[in-house]
Design a protein around this motif. Structure first.
Motif: not given
Length: 140
Positions: A63-73, A89-99, A116-122
């Protein structure tokens, strides 16, 4: 000082559909999130060889914990574009995915950012540790 690990980036291609367009005749800002999520979903299966279905079978989800978007055009109807994503970055708490979303015709960046993603127990919705095996699988 220890160097930060470097991770692979992968690219998916899409085309703007009529239902992506807002009242200002360009792609609605929230739709860019959908594009990134669609690219990640595809890349989890084809590039990392560990699709979302594998996590779901284990009762886990990202699940997404936080997100940042910089709109250019803006993207417009019929534009083709690429979505390049990669783990920053990725570690036992989650990961950050850049795009980065790039307009195919011009090669210019439409927007860029990170999730920033966090893994959850559904079953209970609580965060769980990302296993070493998962970290290894996604550390390509």
């Amino acid at each position: 000082m220890e160097a930060m690990p470097s991770y692979s980036s992968f690219t998916s291609e899409f085309k703007v559909r009529p239902d992506d367009i807002d009242m200002f005749n360009h792609v609605h800002n929230s739709t860019y999130f959908d594009y990134v999520l669609a690219a990640r979903y595809e890349q989890m299966e084809t590039c990392y060889k560990m699709p979302m279905e594998d996590f779901l079978k284990m009762g886990l989800g990202w699940v997404v914990r936080s997100a940042f978007v910089d709109y250019k055009r803006p993207l417009g109807l019929g534009d083709t574009f690429t979505v390049e994503t990669g783990i920053e970055t990725i570690n036992s708490k989650g990961c950050r995915v850049k795009f980065e979303i790039r307009i195919s015709k011009t090669g210019k960046v439409a927007c860029e950012g990170w999730f920033d993603y966090v893994m959850i127990n559904i079953a209970n919705g609580k965060s769980v540790k990302v296993s070493e095996e998962m970290i290894l699988k996604y550390s390509i």
